[in-house]
Each structure stands twice: as C-alpha cells, then as structure tokens.
Design a protein around this motif. Sequence first.
Motif, PDB file in Angstrom:
ATOM      1  N   ARG A  40       0.830  -1.225   0.000  1.00  0.00           N
ATOM      2  CA  ARG A  40       0.000   0.000   0.000  1.00  0.00           C
ATOM      3  C   ARG A  40       0.858   1.266   0.000  1.00  0.00           C
ATOM      4  NH1 ARG A  40      -2.517  -0.863   5.314  1.00  0.00           N
ATOM      5  NH2 ARG A  40      -0.400  -1.627   5.570  1.00  0.00           N
ATOM      6  N   SER A  41       1.863   1.319   0.880  1.00  0.00           N
ATOM      7  CA  SER A  41       2.701   2.524   0.913  1.00  0.00           C
ATOM      8  C   SER A  41       3.501   2.657  -0.376  1.00  0.00           C
ATOM      9  CB  SER A  41       3.662   2.471   2.104  1.00  0.00           C
ATOM     10  OG  SER A  41       2.948   2.479   3.312  1.00  0.00           O
ATOM     11  N   GLU A  82       3.544   7.841   5.866  1.00  0.00           N
ATOM     12  CA  GLU A  82       3.265   7.136   7.126  1.00  0.00           C
ATOM     13  C   GLU A  82       4.142   7.633   8.273  1.00  0.00           C
ATOM     14  OE1 GLU A  82       3.574   2.834   6.588  1.00  0.00           O
ATOM     15  OE2 GLU A  82       5.207   3.076   5.171  1.00  0.00           O
ATOM     16  N   ASP A 158      -1.426   8.063   4.319  1.00  0.00           N
ATOM     17  CA  ASP A 158      -0.945   6.724   4.657  1.00  0.00           C
ATOM     18  C   ASP A 158      -1.119   6.450   6.146  1.00  0.00           C
ATOM     19  OD1 ASP A 158       0.228   4.250   4.643  1.00  0.00           O
ATOM     20  OD2 ASP A 158       1.996   4.870   3.486  1.00  0.00           O
ATOM     21  N   GLU A 159      -2.070   5.616   6.483  1.00  0.00           N
ATOM     22  CA  GLU A 159      -2.360   5.182   7.856  1.00  0.00           C
ATOM     23  C   GLU A 159      -2.447   6.328   8.863  1.00  0.00           C
ATOM     24  OE1 GLU A 159      -1.747   1.368   9.051  1.00  0.00           O
ATOM     25  OE2 GLU A 159      -0.347   0.785   7.478  1.00  0.00           O
TER      26      GLU A 159
HETATM   27 MG   LIG Z   1       2.750   1.173   4.719  1.00  0.00          MG
END
Ligand SMILES: [Mg+2]
Length: 233
Positions: A40-41, A82, A158-159
């Motif tokens: 994902r990142s 993130e 991101d998160e």
């Molecule tokens: Mg990540």
Amino acid sequence: MLKLQDLHAYYGKSHVLHGVSFGVQPGEIVALLGRNGSGRSTTAKAIMGLVHAEGGLHWKGQDILRRKAYEIAHLGIGYVPENREIFPKLTVHQNLLLGQKGKAAVKSSRWSFDDMYAMFPRLKERQHNEAGVLSGGEQQMLTLCRTLMGDPDLIIIDEPTEGLAPKIVELVGEYLKRLKDRGVSVLLIEQKLTIAMQISDRALVMGHGSIVFDGTPDGLRADAATRKEWLEV
Ligand SMILES: [Mg+2]
Ligand SMILES: Nc1ncnc2c1ncn2[C@@H]1O[C@H](COP(=O)(O)OP(=O)(O)OP(=O)(O)O)[C@@H](O)[C@H]1O
C-alpha cells in the motif's frame, strides 16, 4: 481523475508492485486496504514519484509517471506519508505556512489557517509552540493540515489512524469526510477496517503487490472469503 494502469514498482531489483490498476474519481474517498507489507505505501510512493515505477500513471489526463514529487504536488496531489514529516524546530504556525504554495494559490485556496484551527483546536492552542513537542497524534494532524494548506485536489493519506486512540480515530474519519465535502478526493491507506468502511465510497484490497478486490464497502462486508484471505490476521 487519478488512473493507475498496470503499474509496477521496484526497490532496486526487488519487484514490489505487480500490475496495479485502479482509479480515483473527483470527490471520491477510496480506501486502500491490506496487510502489512502488501504494497500500500509503495503504491502511494509510486504515485508520488518516490520509487521506480513502470506502467500507466495519469492525473487529470496527464502522464505523471516518474515526475518529481514536488511537481506532482504542484499538480494537485497532496501526500501525507506514514512517518510524520513535521519540522520540529519550527512552530505549528510556521509548519502550516510551509504547506502553502505561493500568493496566487493561497488566494484561491479552499483552506485557511482558521479552517485548520477550527478543525483542530489543539493546533490553535499550540500554534506558537515548537512542533517537535506535539504528541504523535497531534503531529499527524499537523502533517495533514500542512498538506491541506497546499490545496490539493486529491490527498493520499498513509495510515492516519496508526497509534491513535479510538475516539481520535473517529475524529479523523469526520475530518476526512469534511475534505470530501469541499470536493477533495481522498486515497486512504488503512489497516483498520472500521473507519475505512464507514467513510469510503470504494474499497480496494491489496495482496502481494496486486489489487485483489475493488468494490463497495458493502461488497467487501459481504465477501467473507476476501476478508479472510487478505485482511484478517
Ligand atoms: Mg505502509
Ligand atoms: N525501501 C525499501 N526497500 C526494499 N524493500 C522495501 C522497501 N520498502 C518496502 N519494501 C518492501 O515492499 C513490500 C511492500 O511494502 P509496503 O511498505 O508498500 O507495504 P504496506 O502495505 O505499506 O505495509 P506496512 O505499511 O504495514 O508495512 C514489502 O515486502 C517491503 O518489505
């Protein structure tokens, strides 16, 4: 508006994204879900030109593959990585100033300092403090606000809820919905299903560097097999 077609990404010789395809439409909140290490990142970094990528990558009809990160930001994609990236020795207010993109852009921006301080009163209280003394959650909010000050049309986050208390997680969800209300699209990278399922228009699930599900949150709720194979731990 954003379109990935068969996008591949590499860290040196390590091939991490294996043909990722999806789109984000104006005003849409799209959740990008998956387990640790699913890619994902890396997808976010590939969009922002921060890892070596190959394949189709278009933004508002323009090919942005392998453009520099600052150019992509200037074209209207905001990125909140993130690891929180604040300037610890500058004040909260100075951090927000750095997010702005020049006089003309500031005039037409959707967002003002007052908007940020209204959304996050903690930042207003702390506006003259060094950003380095903020708590982890506050630094995360500051990073989000600094990115918004650049008035992106799409924000990749991101998160944002990593390490936050459940109450704050809910608040973050509310803020993201406000972005949508002002016409900002959101690509929300998450691991927690709850918030993502509540606020997203569409849910994507990644596994081993590919998209293994693309549908509605309701569709994902109903798809126990996908959740079991790719999400649950
Ligand atoms: Mg990540
Ligand atoms: N800088 C890097 N160099 C080499 N490999 C990397 C690097 N960053 C990530 N990877 C590898 O790429 C794969 C995908 O990582 P990525 O960071 O995209 O995962 P993720 O879905 O964001 O998960 P999480 O954030 O929970 O760790 C992993 O196997 C990871 O080990």
